[in-house]
Design an enzyme around this catalytic site. Structure first.
Site, PDB file in Angstrom:
ATOM      1  N   ASP A  59       0.828  -1.203   0.000  1.00  0.00           N
ATOM      2  CA  ASP A  59       0.000   0.000   0.000  1.00  0.00           C
ATOM      3  C   ASP A  59       0.865   1.256   0.000  1.00  0.00           C
ATOM      4  O   ASP A  59       2.084   1.201   0.189  1.00  0.00           O
ATOM      5  CB  ASP A  59      -0.918   0.009   1.223  1.00  0.00           C
ATOM      6  CG  ASP A  59      -2.003  -1.043   1.157  1.00  0.00           C
ATOM      7  OD1 ASP A  59      -2.337  -1.491   0.041  1.00  0.00           O
ATOM      8  OD2 ASP A  59      -2.523  -1.414   2.226  1.00  0.00           O
ATOM      9  N   TYR A 123       6.638  -9.705   6.823  1.00  0.00           N
ATOM     10  CA  TYR A 123       6.697  -8.264   7.065  1.00  0.00           C
ATOM     11  C   TYR A 123       7.212  -7.989   8.473  1.00  0.00           C
ATOM     12  O   TYR A 123       7.086  -8.832   9.374  1.00  0.00           O
ATOM     13  CB  TYR A 123       5.298  -7.638   6.961  1.00  0.00           C
ATOM     14  CG  TYR A 123       4.755  -7.487   5.563  1.00  0.00           C
ATOM     15  CD1 TYR A 123       4.866  -6.279   4.878  1.00  0.00           C
ATOM     16  CD2 TYR A 123       4.112  -8.540   4.931  1.00  0.00           C
ATOM     17  CE1 TYR A 123       4.344  -6.127   3.605  1.00  0.00           C
ATOM     18  CE2 TYR A 123       3.588  -8.402   3.646  1.00  0.00           C
ATOM     19  CZ  TYR A 123       3.708  -7.188   2.995  1.00  0.00           C
ATOM     20  OH  TYR A 123       3.193  -7.047   1.727  1.00  0.00           O
TER      21      TYR A 123
END
Length: 280
Positions: A59, A123
């Site tokens: 994003d 992540y």
């Protein structure tokens, strides 16, 4: 001469602050657009003649240390071995920015698909809470919290959430897209400066899932909700507002895991099969 008729694998990283995510945006800078423009310049190809596919769409504002994408080139395109070796350097130069770093370019092995051949994505999320020493050099990569967060409770939540589940309560909905994912790891540590670092690993993530998971952990770490509260919300399979989606800047894609080359094609086929809660 090495004939390139299918695909290249390209490994890269980027500092996401100035980009509106990976995917191309009509009127905003994106990582994908920057790389495709650079590829077109270096390879002297019309951008419409090739296609890129990424392992994990990030994003706006999210960073990556180890992103992977593949590019399909025209069937009649030829690239010498020397040109292939020079491609990382030339591509880096054509980008015109050090916010994107090209790590490696190679001919993709048979059956390789950057997205569907991946076994998992990992992540990290960084939070400098009240107990942490704030480092101004890390302000683009860490979120500051004015609270003292309880990492033991946050780790208890991480263990409780593991496994194959429907994560609709944690994801922004997409038409006809499944929200079933297998969360493989979700843990917290404090580094030498006391900064909280989450490691989150899954076979794949739906949109905003990682930042929503981190938001739930922060709420638990503050004592606002319990581990059982989060588990109950997940089972409702509907997006809620009991905790915030955390800011993008604290999130970094740190690795994409792939199987051995001989298993790439089969992994891609397995991944394309729609996930169900009865999956192995």
């Amino acid at each position: 001469m090495a004939r390139v008729s299918t695909r290249l694998r390209i490994d890269c990283g980027y500092e996401g602050t100035q980009f509106f995510g990976w995917g191309i945006q009509p009127s905003h800078p994106s990582v994908q657009a920057s790389l495709e423009i650079a590829l077109g310049i270096v390879l002297r190809l019309d951008k419409k003649s090739f296609q890129t596919v990424v392992a994990g769409r990030t994003d706006a504002g999210v960073h990556a240390l180890a992103q992977v994408f593949h590019v399909d080139l025209p069937e009649d395109f030829h690239l010498s071995d020397a040109a292939l070796r020079a491609l990382p350097r030339r591509l880096q130069g054509a980008l015109g920015t050090d916010a994107i770093s090209v790590h490696h370019v190679a001919l993709a092995p048979p059956g390789f698909d950057a997205r569907f051949s991946a076994l998992s994505r990992t992540y990290e999320y960084r939070i400098a809470d009240l107990a942490a020493r704030k480092n101004p050099l890390h302000r683009k990569f860490s979120v500051v919290s004015p609270y003292r967060l309880d990492e033991q409770r946050m780790n208890e939540l991480g263990v409780a959430l593991l496994g194959l589940h429907d994560w609709a309560a944690f994801c922004r909905p997409r038409v006809a897209a499944t929200t079933i994912r297998k969360l493989q790891s979700f843990s917290w540590i404090r580094n030498a400066e006391g900064v909280l670092i989450a490691t989150v690993k899954a076979d794949a993530f739906c949109r905003s899932m990682v930042r929503s998971l981190v938001g739930s952990a922060v709420a638990v770490g503050r004592g606002k909700i319990t581990v059982d509260d989060v588990a109950r919300v997940r089972e409702q399979k509907a997006r809620v507002s009991q905790w915030p989606v955390m800011p993008a800047k604290g999130l970094t894609l740190v690795s994409i895991e792939y199987p051995p080359e001989a298993d790439m094609a089969q992994q891609a086929l397995d991944t394309r099969a729609r996930r169900t809660l009865t999956s192995d």
